[in-house]
Design an enzyme around this catalytic site. Structure first.
Site, PDB file in Angstrom:
ATOM      1  N   GLY A  15      -8.654   3.473   0.096  1.00 62.25           N
ATOM      2  CA  GLY A  15      -9.828   2.618  -0.054  1.00 62.25           C
ATOM      3  C   GLY A  15     -10.668   2.866  -1.295  1.00 62.25           C
ATOM      4  O   GLY A  15     -11.851   2.508  -1.330  1.00 62.25           O
ATOM      5  N   ARG A  64       5.957 -10.011  12.467  1.00 62.70           N
ATOM      6  CA  ARG A  64       5.065 -10.256  11.326  1.00 62.70           C
ATOM      7  C   ARG A  64       4.167 -11.463  11.608  1.00 62.70           C
ATOM      8  O   ARG A  64       2.973 -11.463  11.296  1.00 62.70           O
ATOM      9  CB  ARG A  64       5.925 -10.505  10.083  1.00 62.70           C
ATOM     10  N   MET A  89      -1.221  -2.996   2.297  1.00 59.70           N
ATOM     11  CA  MET A  89       0.196  -2.791   2.022  1.00 59.70           C
ATOM     12  C   MET A  89       1.117  -3.489   3.037  1.00 59.70           C
ATOM     13  O   MET A  89       2.144  -2.965   3.421  1.00 59.70           O
ATOM     14  CB  MET A  89       0.497  -1.282   1.966  1.00 59.70           C
ATOM     15  N   ARG A  90       0.724  -4.673   3.467  1.00 55.28           N
ATOM     16  CA  ARG A  90       1.591  -5.473   4.338  1.00 55.28           C
ATOM     17  C   ARG A  90       1.986  -6.749   3.595  1.00 55.28           C
ATOM     18  O   ARG A  90       1.145  -7.359   2.916  1.00 55.28           O
ATOM     19  CB  ARG A  90       0.861  -5.890   5.622  1.00 55.28           C
ATOM     20  N   HIS A 108      -2.959  -5.252  -8.169  1.00 57.90           N
ATOM     21  CA  HIS A 108      -1.613  -4.668  -8.199  1.00 57.90           C
ATOM     22  C   HIS A 108      -1.529  -3.698  -9.375  1.00 57.90           C
ATOM     23  O   HIS A 108      -1.961  -4.030 -10.483  1.00 57.90           O
ATOM     24  CB  HIS A 108      -0.576  -5.784  -8.344  1.00 57.90           C
ATOM     25  N   GLU A 173      -8.304   0.042 -12.584  1.00 59.44           N
ATOM     26  CA  GLU A 173      -8.413  -0.817 -11.391  1.00 59.44           C
ATOM     27  C   GLU A 173      -9.871  -0.880 -10.936  1.00 59.44           C
ATOM     28  O   GLU A 173     -10.385  -1.944 -10.586  1.00 59.44           O
ATOM     29  CB  GLU A 173      -7.540  -0.274 -10.250  1.00 59.44           C
TER      30      GLU A 173
HETATM   31  C1  GAR Z   1      -4.020   0.816  -5.611  1.00 61.64           C
HETATM   32  O1  GAR Z   1      -3.434   1.435  -6.727  1.00 61.64           O
HETATM   33  C2  GAR Z   1      -3.621  -0.637  -5.529  1.00 61.64           C
HETATM   34  O2  GAR Z   1      -3.504  -1.246  -6.788  1.00 61.64           O
HETATM   35  C3  GAR Z   1      -2.273  -0.531  -4.844  1.00 61.64           C
HETATM   36  O3  GAR Z   1      -2.446   0.447  -3.867  1.00 61.64           O
HETATM   37  C4  GAR Z   1      -3.439   1.383  -4.305  1.00 61.64           C
HETATM   38  C5  GAR Z   1      -4.479   1.480  -3.223  1.00 61.64           C
HETATM   39  O4  GAR Z   1      -5.418   2.481  -3.523  1.00 61.64           O
HETATM   40  N1  GAR Z   1      -1.878  -1.783  -4.297  1.00 61.64           N
HETATM   41  C6  GAR Z   1      -0.623  -2.213  -4.258  1.00 61.64           C
HETATM   42  O5  GAR Z   1       0.323  -1.551  -4.636  1.00 61.64           O
HETATM   43  C7  GAR Z   1      -0.430  -3.594  -3.683  1.00 61.64           C
HETATM   44  N2  GAR Z   1       0.844  -4.132  -4.030  1.00 61.64           N
HETATM   45  P1  GAR Z   1      -6.866   2.444  -2.868  1.00 61.64           P
HETATM   46  O6  GAR Z   1      -6.633   2.340  -1.352  1.00 61.64           O
HETATM   47  O7  GAR Z   1      -7.453   3.770  -3.228  1.00 61.64           O
HETATM   48  O8  GAR Z   1      -7.604   1.291  -3.414  1.00 61.64           O
END
Ligand code: GAR
Length: 216
Positions: A15, A64, A89-90, A108, A173
């Site tokens: 998160g 799903r 992540m689903r 992403h 990000e």
């Molecule tokens: C982040 O790096 C996000 O970009 C990635 O998961 C991580 C979550 O971190 N998302 C994906 O790979 C989606 N395809 P966080 O929970 O600390 O934000």
């Protein structure tokens, strides 16, 4: 009086992007953080900030489709203007994605369309690219493929591991996701007839990133 946009954030784990969004002082009302994972660390972080949390456990659903139906019920109860995937992540069904068309965004950890899917930093190191990064985009049925709102690029440095590269990307990000959501909350984002994003009043990027740096 401006009416604040209602935002629902969907997470699966740590998160940190959610935290960056919640802490960015956006003109938004965060109506809830929803997780498919009851053990997601981000749930406690959200609760500590006084944001309502909801769990829709994918393991409690046989398919799903059944999970996405339950998730849509939870989302719709909040009546959000935007659904913001932050490390969710689903894989979502076409029906779920269609329900929030133009109202759901994702971050992403790659410069899409390069390296969709999982293990993006590993993919980047394997491919030997010198520049990597992250993308905020609208969600469409094709995984990690929708109209791009903003991207940030970082160099891949000699000796980088997945972890060092991930950390460099993650810092970006945390910059671009709040910016993208701010533009949405300010009603500055549209998609043109070619399916590309237009942002009213956005500044032009300047400078170039060369990696490695040139000698002269
Ligand atoms: C982040 O790096 C996000 O970009 C990635 O998961 C991580 C979550 O971190 N998302 C994906 O790979 C989606 N395809 P966080 O929970 O600390 O934000």
């Amino acid at each position: 009086m401006t009416i604040l946009k209602r935002i629902a954030i969907l997470i699966s784990g740590r998160g940190s992007n959610m935290e960056a969004l919640l802490g960015a002082g956006l003109p938004a009302e965060f109506c809830a953080v929803i997780s498919n994972n009851p053990a997601a660390r981000g749930l406690a972080t959200a609760a500590a900030r006084g944001i309502p949390t909801v769990v829709v456990d994918h393991k409690a659903h046989a398919s799903r489709e059944a999970f996405d139906t339950a998730l849509a019920t939870a989302v719709d109860a909040l009546q959000p203007d935007y659904v913001v995937l932050a490390g969710f992540m689903r894989i979502l069904t076409t029906a779920f994605v269609g329900r929030y068309a133009g109202r759901m965004i994702n971050i992403h950890p790659s410069l899409l369309p390069s390296f969709p899917g999982l293990h993006t930093h590993h993919q980047a190191l394997e491919a030997g690219v010198r520049i990597h990064g992250c993308t905020v985009h609208f969600v469409t049925p094709q995984l990690d493929h929708g109209p791009v709102i903003i991207q940030a690029a970082v160099p891949v440095l000699p000796g980088d591991s997945e972890n060092t590269l991930a950390a460099r990307v993650l810092a970006e990000e945390h910059r671009i996701y709040p910016q993208a959501l701010r533009w949405l909350c300010e009603d500055r984002v549209t998609i043109d007839t070619a399916g590309r994003v237009v942002i009213r009043g956005a500044g032009q990027a300047s400078g170039v990133l060369r990696s490695p740096a040139t000698d002269v």
